[in-house]
Design an enzyme around this catalytic site. Structure first.
Site, PDB file in Angstrom:
ATOM      1  CB  SER A 101     -67.208  17.681 -18.657  1.00 12.03           C
ATOM      2  OG  SER A 101     -66.312  16.295 -18.502  1.00 12.03           O
TER       3      SER A 101
ATOM      4  CE1 TYR B 184     -63.462  18.246 -22.326  1.00 14.98           C
ATOM      5  CE2 TYR B 184     -62.926  17.101 -20.063  1.00 14.98           C
ATOM      6  CZ  TYR B 184     -63.656  17.340 -21.309  1.00 14.98           C
ATOM      7  OH  TYR B 184     -64.808  16.921 -21.501  1.00 14.98           O
TER       8      TYR B 184
END
Length: 332
Positions: free
Chosen positions: A166, A192
């Site tokens: 990501s 994350y």
């Protein structure tokens, strides 16, 4: 950035594929006939994984989709021609091993492994081993799965492994001293970001170790798409992202280079998994259906991959850490 892998040069720079942010997964396939190919797609029952699995299956591949709760996934998977639904929980090492062994027992080669399942910005939780859940699900679980499936990947004599990373990798590198937030205060976004950097670094070292076996690896930023991945985000966070309409529905209000439909979001995943444009390449981070640019750490623009996610020394260090944490060694 350039890296030499077993006398092959991979450049972390666009190859000008001719595709772009509006390319769909079907277009990114490049017309490939996948009959006779076998693919495993984690997270293949929803969102980007579902679209990826559908396109691969409709192009002839046999697609296996492991799910933590197969009963909940059955309806969506039933729409994928010939898909095989399996049981696997990335937070449960015994479940990972059992799924991998069932696949190995089928004596099939594995041509495509897409590590797509993941969680984002979740509250602090830990797996059965005590590892922070985002690091455990997004990286360690897939690391163990890939290790266990290694014999099937080598049997394919030409396999690709795609790790769904990501642009969130820019939030954080790997804290090698405290990857599981046992010392530092937990921050859901740093956790994350760390897990997404881990996905990118895993592809670098996996490609290095796999190239002599015919295994190439890539990491992917799919773009921003409203899927179930955002389930842990508040309405306020979604609104700030421009991902909620005036009626309170979670949708993107516009589409641009970053904001995509699911069909567009799955495009770079499919491109890395099968397109011949990437033959002989690997160990790179891709976005918008091309290899991404390497950018400085302080780059003010969102696109591109940051140096802590392309550093080969960090990739080696993460590999060793991962093997030590889960007690599983790759047979290389």
């Amino acid at each position: 950035m350039q890296r030499i892998r077993n006398n092959e040069l991979t450049i972390q720079a666009p190859i000008h594929s001719g595709f772009g942010p509006r390319t769909t997964a079907l277009e990114a396939l490049g017309g490939e006939d996948l009959r006779g190919k076998v693919a495993i797609v984690t997270g293949g029952y929803s969102g980007l994984g579902l679209e990826t699995a559908r396109v691969l299956a409709e192009s002839g591949a046999t697609v296996i989709i492991p799910a933590r709760t197969p009963e909940k996934a059955r309806a969506s998977v039933s729409r994928i021609p010939g898909a095989e639904l399996e049981t696997m929980d990335l937070l449960d090492p015994a479940s990972i091993d059992a799924f991998a062994q069932r696949f190995l027992n089928s004596n099939r080669p594995l041509h495509i492994l897409i590590n797509s399942a993941g969680i984002m910005a979740s509250p602090l939780a830990r797996d059965k081993r005590g590892f922070e859940s985002q690091f455990a699900t997004n990286h360690l679980g897939h690391f163990q799965l890939t290790a266990r499936l290694w014999p099937a990947l080598t049997k394919a004599k030409g396999a690709r492994v795609v790790s769904v990373s990501s642009r969130g990798h820019r939030i954080s590198g790997i804290d090698f001293n405290d990857p599981n937030f046992e010392i530092r205060e937990y921050d859901k976004w740093k956790a994350y970001g760390q897990s997404k950097t881990a996905n990118a670094l895993f592809a670098i070292e996996l490609d290095k170790k796999g190239i002599s076996y015919g295994i190439r690896a890539f990491s992917v930023h799919p773009g921003t798409i409203v899927t179930d991945l955002s389930r842990n985000l508040s309405d306020e966070e979604m609104r700030a992202m421009g991902a909620m309409d005036e009626n309170g529905k979670r949708v993107l209000n516009e589409y641009n280079e970053e904001f995509k439909t699911i069909e567009e979001g799955a495009a770079t995943i499919v491109w890395c998994a099968v397109n011949k444009q990437l033959d002989g390449m690997g160990g790179v981070y891709c976005e918008n259906v091309d290899i991404a640019r390497a950018v400085p750490a302080d780059s003010p623009q969102p696109p591109g991959v940051r140096p802590w996610a392309t550093n080969p020394e960090f990739a080696e260090q993460l590999w060793e850490l991962s093997e030590d944490l889960i007690g599983v060694k790759f047979p290389v």
